[in-house]
Write an enzyme that holds these catalytic residues in place. Structure first.
Site, mmCIF file in Angstrom:
data_model
loop_
_atom_site.group_PDB
_atom_site.id
_atom_site.type_symbol
_atom_site.label_atom_id
_atom_site.label_comp_id
_atom_site.label_asym_id
_atom_site.label_seq_id
_atom_site.Cartn_x
_atom_site.Cartn_y
_atom_site.Cartn_z
ATOM 1 N N SER A 193 1.506 1.574 15.559
ATOM 2 C CA SER A 193 1.070 1.327 14.185
ATOM 3 C C SER A 193 1.002 -0.174 13.939
ATOM 4 O O SER A 193 1.787 -0.940 14.498
ATOM 5 C CB SER A 193 2.064 1.957 13.216
ATOM 6 O OG SER A 193 1.928 1.385 11.938
ATOM 7 N N ASP A 248 -1.860 1.307 -3.533
ATOM 8 C CA ASP A 248 -2.645 0.182 -4.068
ATOM 9 C C ASP A 248 -4.086 0.598 -4.358
ATOM 10 O O ASP A 248 -4.957 -0.244 -4.556
ATOM 11 C CB ASP A 248 -2.585 -1.032 -3.131
ATOM 12 C CG ASP A 248 -3.150 -0.753 -1.754
ATOM 13 O OD1 ASP A 248 -3.268 0.429 -1.377
ATOM 14 O OD2 ASP A 248 -3.500 -1.715 -1.044
ATOM 15 N N ARG A 295 -0.982 5.332 19.613
ATOM 16 C CA ARG A 295 -1.197 3.882 19.444
ATOM 17 C C ARG A 295 -0.038 3.306 18.632
ATOM 18 O O ARG A 295 0.582 4.040 17.829
ATOM 19 C CB ARG A 295 -2.529 3.577 18.762
ATOM 20 C CG ARG A 295 -2.722 4.299 17.451
ATOM 21 C CD ARG A 295 -4.010 3.885 16.766
ATOM 22 N NE ARG A 295 -3.866 2.620 16.055
ATOM 23 C CZ ARG A 295 -3.302 2.495 14.856
ATOM 24 N NH1 ARG A 295 -2.807 3.529 14.219
ATOM 25 N NH2 ARG A 295 -3.218 1.319 14.280
ATOM 26 N N SER A 299 0.797 -1.217 0.000
ATOM 27 C CA SER A 299 0.000 0.000 0.000
ATOM 28 C C SER A 299 0.838 1.279 0.000
ATOM 29 O O SER A 299 1.588 1.542 -0.922
ATOM 30 C CB SER A 299 -0.952 -0.055 1.195
ATOM 31 O OG SER A 299 -1.729 1.087 1.273
HETATM 32 C C1 LIG Z 1 -3.220 6.622 10.959
HETATM 33 C C2 LIG Z 1 -3.380 5.825 9.718
HETATM 34 O O1 LIG Z 1 -3.579 6.391 8.648
HETATM 35 N N1 LIG Z 1 -3.320 4.486 9.858
HETATM 36 C C3 LIG Z 1 -3.477 3.579 8.716
HETATM 37 C C4 LIG Z 1 -2.377 2.543 8.680
HETATM 38 O O2 LIG Z 1 -2.486 1.751 9.836
HETATM 39 P P1 LIG Z 1 -1.516 1.841 11.085
HETATM 40 O O3 LIG Z 1 -1.909 0.658 11.944
HETATM 41 O O4 LIG Z 1 -1.824 3.168 11.713
HETATM 42 O O5 LIG Z 1 -0.131 1.797 10.561
HETATM 43 O O6 LIG Z 1 -2.566 1.712 7.541
HETATM 44 C C5 LIG Z 1 -3.775 0.959 7.568
HETATM 45 C C6 LIG Z 1 -3.811 0.074 6.336
HETATM 46 O O7 LIG Z 1 -3.804 0.812 5.163
HETATM 47 C C7 LIG Z 1 -4.974 1.899 7.635
HETATM 48 O O8 LIG Z 1 -6.147 1.153 7.763
HETATM 49 C C8 LIG Z 1 -4.803 2.862 8.819
HETATM 50 O O9 LIG Z 1 -5.836 3.807 8.836
HETATM 51 MG MG LIG Z 2 -3.741 1.201 0.580
#
Ligand SMILES: CC(=O)N[C@H]1[C@@H](OP(=O)(O)O)O[C@H](CO)[C@@H](O)[C@@H]1O
Ligand SMILES: [Mg+2]
Length: 559
Positions: free
Chosen positions: A520, A286, A518, A67
């Site tokens: 990631s 993606d 939080r 992504s």
């Molecule tokens: C703050 C943020 O944009 N977090 C994103 C990111 O996740 P994280 O768990 O925050 O890395 O990637 C995910 C998948 O694409 C999406 O669902 C989510 O919203």
């Molecule tokens: Mg994506």
């Protein structure tokens, strides 16, 4: 499991040793890491997909993508039979498989899990997997590893669908399992005909409007740009210009794409003062995320961002308008009031939540990740979910769609072409245009464009639905991000102790202050989010909270 199956699994997995020392986790949206260490993970997820197919007796999807991550990363995720994310109760097994140290342990895990899940290897059903990948250079060799994983299950069948957007693959899996046509041409055909339908239903008096028909799209140098070029050729009523389509030699997600635009709030590469005032959009790597923006006059590189929350708000206004036409003056016997709900995460701008509630909508919150939002939205007749970063869609329940079909048939016999019937037709067209499997930048873009034309709104009019509260996002690198545990849809830190109290003390210093942290699920960082009434205040708040994270979790740096 017979001896032939056991020895096939042992033999093939011995060719894919796991990377030493790496601890992999299914995370927010599948496994992601540097592509160089992913061969064994992808191979094992191939096995997992075949097992999932045997268990559900359905077609399963496997998408190779990372992504919005940098181009050297890659990843893999599973699409379940309905086209949604892998059922969460299989995630712990996915983690165990990915981290099994040797072929024998891997085999034992599979045998034990298959027994528990009553997965049969008797050959009565053959596993069937659709494989897709984005444009990353590592995709081709990882695809080979996935195929070998799938082929380690006797009788499994693989269909390589080629380079696709993530939502296209999810759409295809859903269509296949519903017995519908599921090629890329079918996907484009459905999008374009339902887009045309909404456009053709725009009332004449609304057709004279302030909106120009030109849209400029940042393709993130990825698969979305490529696919949009294909859509463009079949489209009428809208002029799309694609920049960063990947053909000009730019690097995937580098200074471009929806994640960059939404987080940095600056123009992507290739955009500038010559685009002032024009409607622009940005896709992620993606193409499952979409944000809009415009370049204000005399701005250096700052943009006026129209994020996922505002896309959600636009969709909500439109759906609500159709429902009030349809439900305001119910003729006939077959009447029903739809349950409409909106799902957001803690990253949603506070002003958007206020606006949606002010519209009289039911707004609920889930943790980050489409797997949570989608499941919650599916509980409504019409559930609209969006992450602020632009990932979202509108779900229609089967029950509501059957009612709508019946209502449309009834209205076409008693009041063909009436406002009521037109509203029913618009909702049916939305349910076909907007991807029912997962958030989809291409179908979302076409729906936004159709609704803006319907409303007669420019991007500026749309952006003024409400004023975003200033916000800031930061990332902090720590020694072990799993040390942070949160609760209440990720708004409260429960571990390490006292960190939440310290964050609260910072928040209390600001007007309309809000902040949360939080870990990631896609990158090795702690994310910090803050909101306050001015940009200066929010920058201070975000920085102080980031420093607290560093103090409590040590080893910090701010990438
Ligand atoms: C703050 C943020 O944009 N977090 C994103 C990111 O996740 P994280 O768990 O925050 O890395 O990637 C995910 C998948 O694409 C999406 O669902 C989510 O919203
Ligand atoms: Mg994506």
């Amino acid at each position: 499991m017979d001896d032939k199956q056991r020895s096939l699994l042992l033999e093939s997995s011995s060719r894919f040793p796991p990377p030493p020392g790496a601890k992999l986790s299914y995370g927010t949206a599948g496994f992601r890491a540097d592509a160089l260490i992913l061969q064994s993970t992808v191979f094992r997820v191939g096995i997992l997909a075949a097992l999932r197919s045997l268990k559900t007796q359905s077609v399963i999807g496997l998408m190779i993508t990372a992504s919005h991550n940098k181009v050297s990363d890659n990843g893999i995720k599973i699409a379940d039979p309905c086209g949604g994310m892998l059922s969460q109760d299989w995630e712990p097994f996915a983690d165990e498989l990915a981290n099994a140290p040797d072929p024998q342990t891997l085999l034992s895990l599979i045998i034990e899990f298959a027994k528990k899940e009553k997965i049969s290897f008797d050959g009565a059903f053959s596993a069937e997997i659709l494989l897709g990948r984005d444009t990353r250079p590592s995709g081709e060799s990882l695809l080979e590893a996935a195929k070998q994983g799938i082929n380690s299950i006797v009788g499994a069948v693989v269909h390589d669908m080629g380079i696709l957007t993530t939502p296209q693959l999810h759409w295809m899996v859903r269509a296949r399992n519903k017995g519908l046509k599921a090629t890329e041409a079918d996907y484009f055909g459905q999008l374009l005909s339902s887009f045309r339908c909404i456009m053709d239903l725009i009332p004449n008096e609304r057709k004279i409007n302030e909106i120009e028909d030109r849209l400029i799209v940042d393709g993130a140098n990825g698969v979305g740009g490529e696919k949009l070029e294909a859509v463009k050729k079949m489209l009428s009523g809208l002029v799309i210009e694609v920049l960063n389509s990947g053909k000009e030699g730019g690097i995937l997600n580098e200074g471009v794409g929806a994640d960059f635009v939404q987080k940095e709030k600056v123009v992507p590469h290739g955009f500038g003062s010559n685009h002032e005032g024009i409607r622009c959009a940005s896709l992620d790597g993606d193409a499952d995320r979409l944000v809009y923006f415009s370049v204000p006059s005399n701005s250096s590189s700052k943009i006026d961002l129209v994020d996922g929350d505002k896309i959600l708000s636009l969709f909500a206004v439109f759906i609500k308008e159709q429902l009030s036409i349809l439900e305001g003056d119910m003729k006939g016997n077959n009447n029903y009031k739809a349950r409409l709900g909106v799902v957001q995460t803690a990253y949603a701008n506070g002003a958007s939540t206020d606006y949606l509630k002010h519209l009289g909508l039911e707004v609920v919150f889930t943790p980050t990740g489409v797997k949570y939002l989608h499941t919650r939205a599916a509980q409504y007749d019409i559930g609209i979910y969006f992450e602020a970063n632009g990932h979202g869609t509108i779900l229609f329940s089967e029950h509501y769609l059957s009612w709508l079909e019946a209502k449309n048939n009834e209205l076409s016999s008693i009041s063909q072409g009436s406002e009521l019937q037109t509203a029913a037709l618009r909702l049916l067209a939305v349910s076909k245009l907007i991807n029912q499997a997962v958030g989809d930048a291409l179908s979302g873009l076409l729906l936004v464009e159709a609704i803006l034309q319907h409303m007669g709104w420019s991007i500026h009019r749309w952006s003024e639905l409400y004023q975003d509260l200033p916000s800031r996002q930061l990332k902090v690198k720590v020694v072990d991000r799993t040390a942070v545990v949160t609760a209440n849809a990720e708004t409260v830190v429960v571990r390490p102790p006292s960190l939440q109290e310290a964050i609260n003390a910072e928040i209390a210093k600001y007007t309309r202050g809000r902040s949360f942290i939080r870990p990631s699920g896609t990158e090795d960082v702690i994310r910090v989010y803050a909101e306050a009434s001015t940009q200066e205040e929010v920058d201070n708040l975000a920085n102080s909270v980031a420093e607290l994270v560093d103090q409590f979790l040590g080893g910090g740096s701010f990438p």
